[in-house]
Write an enzyme that holds these catalytic residues in place. Structure first.
Site, mmCIF file in Angstrom:
data_model
loop_
_atom_site.group_PDB
_atom_site.id
_atom_site.type_symbol
_atom_site.label_atom_id
_atom_site.label_comp_id
_atom_site.label_asym_id
_atom_site.label_seq_id
_atom_site.Cartn_x
_atom_site.Cartn_y
_atom_site.Cartn_z
ATOM 1 N N ASP A 61 -11.351 2.734 3.596
ATOM 2 C CA ASP A 61 -11.676 1.298 3.592
ATOM 3 C C ASP A 61 -13.185 1.080 3.453
ATOM 4 O OD1 ASP A 61 -9.563 -0.437 3.600
ATOM 5 O OD2 ASP A 61 -9.257 -0.395 5.765
ATOM 6 N N GLN A 91 -5.046 -0.827 9.652
ATOM 7 C CA GLN A 91 -4.857 -2.183 9.151
ATOM 8 C C GLN A 91 -5.395 -3.188 10.182
ATOM 9 O OE1 GLN A 91 -3.615 -3.069 6.019
ATOM 10 N NE2 GLN A 91 -4.361 -5.066 6.618
ATOM 11 N N LYS A 130 0.845 -1.206 0.000
ATOM 12 C CA LYS A 130 0.000 0.000 0.000
ATOM 13 C C LYS A 130 0.876 1.251 0.000
ATOM 14 C CE LYS A 130 -3.758 -2.471 2.166
ATOM 15 N NZ LYS A 130 -4.434 -2.872 3.388
#
Ligand code: NAP
Length: 238
Positions: free
Chosen positions: A71, A48, A4
């Site tokens: 997200d 995360q 990422k």
């Protein structure tokens, strides 16, 4: 996370990484999220998952400003996906839709079967296929006669988390098979939820693991981040 970060660099997106120790308290994490929520140079925030056991995942997701939730896990964004009026879509289902679109595959009127009903993959995937006018069936661990259901699918999405779970004889001739699974085998190699060798003999189109949905997920994260920059800029100007 490494991939990422690298993708951000490649796209020219400024990024900050906070690799916090496992002993970080929930309050400390919430404080950091709050700081980033209020930081105008940051458009998107990603925590995360999974978080350590002493931290409540839901509390953390709910603390992220929905306008910075790249997200798309915050309940506000989940609700927006449900009604079909959204800024952000969870990256993996969005990546699947992009693969379908770019491959020239029409969803309208097709039998779509999603195996898996997690909040991050299965459920949003089903909604996105429905928004594209697919007829959607969602299967899970309590589904009876699973193979009967999967054999109906013109478009089959596997998001189960069990290596090689979907075999060739569970797939209709010519079906589009999209394998979301990423499973690490004992020999260190990655494999999907679909048994590729038997499935590719019957499928009309199939995604590999690695190299199929995985890279699309990161690409969609970049897309959401650019959208977030636009959304936050517009919000500030209002
Ligand atoms: P998850 O939260 O563990 O959900 C798995 C789903 O599969 C659940 O809904 C579960 O049903 C269902 N399931 C389990 N056993 C089953 C069975 N025997 N028959 C039918 N359904 C069954 O997993 P996830 O987060 O959705 O992830 C799924 C897979 O995608 C994993 O391999 C993960 O690593 C991968 N993944 C890949 C990406 C990517 O970037 N490509 C991103 C996210 C996840 P119940 O609800 O009844 O328990």
């Amino acid at each position: 996370m490494r991939n990422k970060e690298r993708a951000c660099e490649e796209c020219g997106i400024y990024s900050e990484k906070y690799a916090l120790p496992v002993t970080t308290s929930q309050e400390e994490l919430l404080e950091l999220i709050n700081t980033l929520n209020n930081k105008s140079s940051i458009s998107g925030i990603l925590v995360q998952l999974p978080v350590p056991e002493h931290i409540d995942e839901e509390t953390i997701i709910n603390a992220i400003d929905p306008k910075k939730d790249v997200d798309a896990f915050h309940p506000v964004n989940v609700g927006k996906i449900m009604v079909g009026n959204y800024d952000f879509v969870p990256c993996t289902p969005a990546g699947v839709m992009e693969l379908i679109k770019e491959s020239g595959i029409e969803v309208k009127g097709k039998e779509c079967v999603v195996v898996g009903r997690s909040n991050i993959v299965g459920k949003p995937q089903a909604m996105l296929l429905l928004h594209q006018n697919g007829t959607v069936t969602v299967c899970h661990s309590k589904t009876k006669n699973l193979a009967e259901k999967t054999r109906q699918a013109d478009i089959l999405v596997a998001a189960v988390g069990i290596p090689n779970f979907i075999k060739g004889d569970m797939i209709k001739d010519g079906a589009v098979v999209i394998d979301v699974g990423i499973n690490r085998m004992e020999n260190g190699k990655l494999c999907g939820d679909v048994e590729f060798d038997s499935a590719e003999k019957v499928a009309g189109a199939i995604t590999p693991v690695p190299g199929g949905v995985g890279p699309m997920t990161i690409a969609m994260l970049m897309k959401n981040t650019v959208k977030a920059a636009i959304v936050n800029k517009t919000h500030k100007e209002e």
